[in-house]
Design a protein around this motif. Structure first.
Motif: not given
Length: 487
Positions: A273-284
């Motif tokens: 599984t992968v937990a979503v980090g802030n770098h995996d989103t449009e926030a970065t």
């Protein structure tokens, strides 16, 4: 199905599904040849709100009795394993209405989850379809928000006269030889002897920290190399704690490299599984810094991540908060003669996600729960008390409203800030010990991974951090926890 507000009998639902061996065999009342594989007892207990709990595990029914359910004995015979011609019966649970719903229809499973908020607890037993020659039909009835199953005949007639409405014939089963089975008795003060183990009590799983620096260049092989090494280690599952990539671009190069590296696990049938980090989103944004603007909203935009990854990549996923998204999912495993759940949560999860997670954990009390989320511990070992400029809540909120509230929550893994640490120990409201591990490295030259070895017979957890790319071990983080209590 109707859906109206109804108080959930939460105290009665926390202990519904205690772990035990499936498939106690009882005498069959002359089943037809088509039903010959239906030999395993399915027990019934009725909740205070009226819903039926059906289970192939006698101890689960016993736990339900302890929680206030009414024992109904052995309801019918089914099969605890798949066989040609049989249908799997999904058991779904609604924490809002304290209702159990049973169906063999995958279409109905999908609609119950999406429209009514049920959690799919998976296939609990196998039954025969119409036309199989089985002699007993199990009808499903509904009253308000509650569902029951009953055999056609006197049981169905009694419920109908009490105001229950027949919905459908759910499936066909084999009847038991006795018509009035004795009630399930409360457990003795001395626990029964444990049946012989069917698998070793020791197993290993892996926790992979932020890999964002491993996908910046086409020629960086560290991510794939770690996963090839994990394939040699007989790991039961892998949890990646977020920041799989560093930032997105128009060409999505980093996601393509991440997908190729993680495919090593998929190809070797290692669930992860992968937990979503802030770098995996449009926030970065490009360069790895916050993009600017409403980061607490941008962090929920995981369009690219969900384009490249899906629950089908992971394997063993039991459910998701949002259909078609990996942001919040739970996956279930069996290892060391115990049941395990890895619950992945988004960054500083929304309150609605926490409510969903509470339902998931409460409806799986026989599972040892591991929570994987990108941000939980700070670098100094404290639980985070803010949203780091992102997210909706804080790690402290997650701890107060989820982690600390359930006795079956055992471990929490995170990354994001600071550097790796030995575990932090907290005591939940039920007196259980919860161990939280920070495994952040942001390593530019090698590929660390935390290896966790669990011995369910000795109630121990051992942890070490090793980098296969450079053959380096961080012995300062070696640890053996001896105060675990597994379900």
């Amino acid at each position: 199905m109707n859906k109206t507000a109804l108080l959930a009998a939460s105290a009665a639902t926390v202990a519904l599904i205690a772990s035990a061996g499936a498939g106690t065999q009882v005498a069959v009342a002359s089943p037809s040849a088509a039903c010959a594989s239906l030999k395993d007892a399915v027990y019934q207990a009725t909740s205070p709100s009226g819903s039926s709990l059906f289970t192939p595990w006698s101890s689960e029914a016993t736990q339900a009795v302890k929680a206030g359910y009414t024992a109904k004995g052995t309801a019918f015979l089914a099969s605890d394993s798949a066989a040609p011609g049989l249908l799997g019966v999904h058991r779904l649970y609604s924490g809002k209405t304290a209702d159990f719903l049973y169906t063999t229809s995958t279409k109905e499973v999908a609609s119950a989850k999406k429209i009514y908020g049920y959690v799919d607890q998976g296939v609990r037993f196998y039954v025969a379809p119409a036309g199989s020659g089985c002699t007993e039909q199990m009808a499903r009835l509904v009253k308000g928000t509650q569902h029951r199953l009953a055999a056609d005949g006197a049981a169905k007639a009694a419920l109908t006269s009490a105001g229950w409405k027949a919905e459908k014939v759910s499936f066909f089963v084999a009847p038991v030889a006795v018509t009035d089975p004795p009630p399930i008795q409360p457990p003795p003060s001395t626990p029964p002897s444990t049946p012989p183990s069917t698998q070793p009590s020791t197993f290993t799983f892996a926790v992979v920290p932020d890999t964002q620096l491993e996908v910046l260049k086409d020629n960086d092989v560290r991510l794939a190399a770690r996963n090839r090494w994990l394939d040699t280690q007989d790991v039961s599952f892998v949890a990646q704690t977020g920041d799989l990539v560093n930032w997105d671009t128009d060409t999505h190069d980093q996601y393509q490299r991440a997908k190729a590296g993680m495919n090593v696990l998929t190809e070797n049938k290692i669930p992860y599984t992968v937990a979503v980090g802030n770098h995996d989103t449009e926030a970065t944004g490009v360069g790895g810094s916050a993009r600017g603007g409403k980061t607490w909203e941008q962090i929920r935009d995981t369009t690219t991540l969900n384009h490249y990854f899906s629950a089908s990549d992971f394997g063993d996923v039991g459910g998701a908060f949002e259909p078609g998204k990996i942001d919040n999912v739970y996956a279930t495993y069996t290892a060391g003669n115990e049941k395990w759940m890895v619950l992945t949560l988004e960054f500083c999860a929304r309150k609605s996600v926490i409510e969903w997670a509470r339902d998931v954990v409460a409806s799986h009390p026989d599972y040892n729960v591991i929570i994987s989320t990108h941000y939980f511990l700070n670098g100094n070992g404290t639980i985070g008390d803010n949203n780091q400029g992102y997210g909706a809540t804080s790690p402290q909120y997650v701890y107060d409203h989820l982690v600390s509230q359930y006795a079956n929550v055992k471990m929490v893994f995170s990354g994001h800030v600071g550097y790796a640490r030995k575990s932090r120990v907290d005591t939940g409201v039920h007196g259980n010990k919860i161990h939280s591990f920070l495994t952040t490295f942001h390593e530019g030259r090698t590929n660390p991974v935390r290896m966790i070895t669990v011995d369910t017979a000795k109630d121990t957890v051992s942890s070490t951090i090793y980098a296969p790319f450079t053959n380096r071990t961080w012995h300062e983080y070696d640890e053996k926890v001896t105060d675990m209590r597994f379900n």
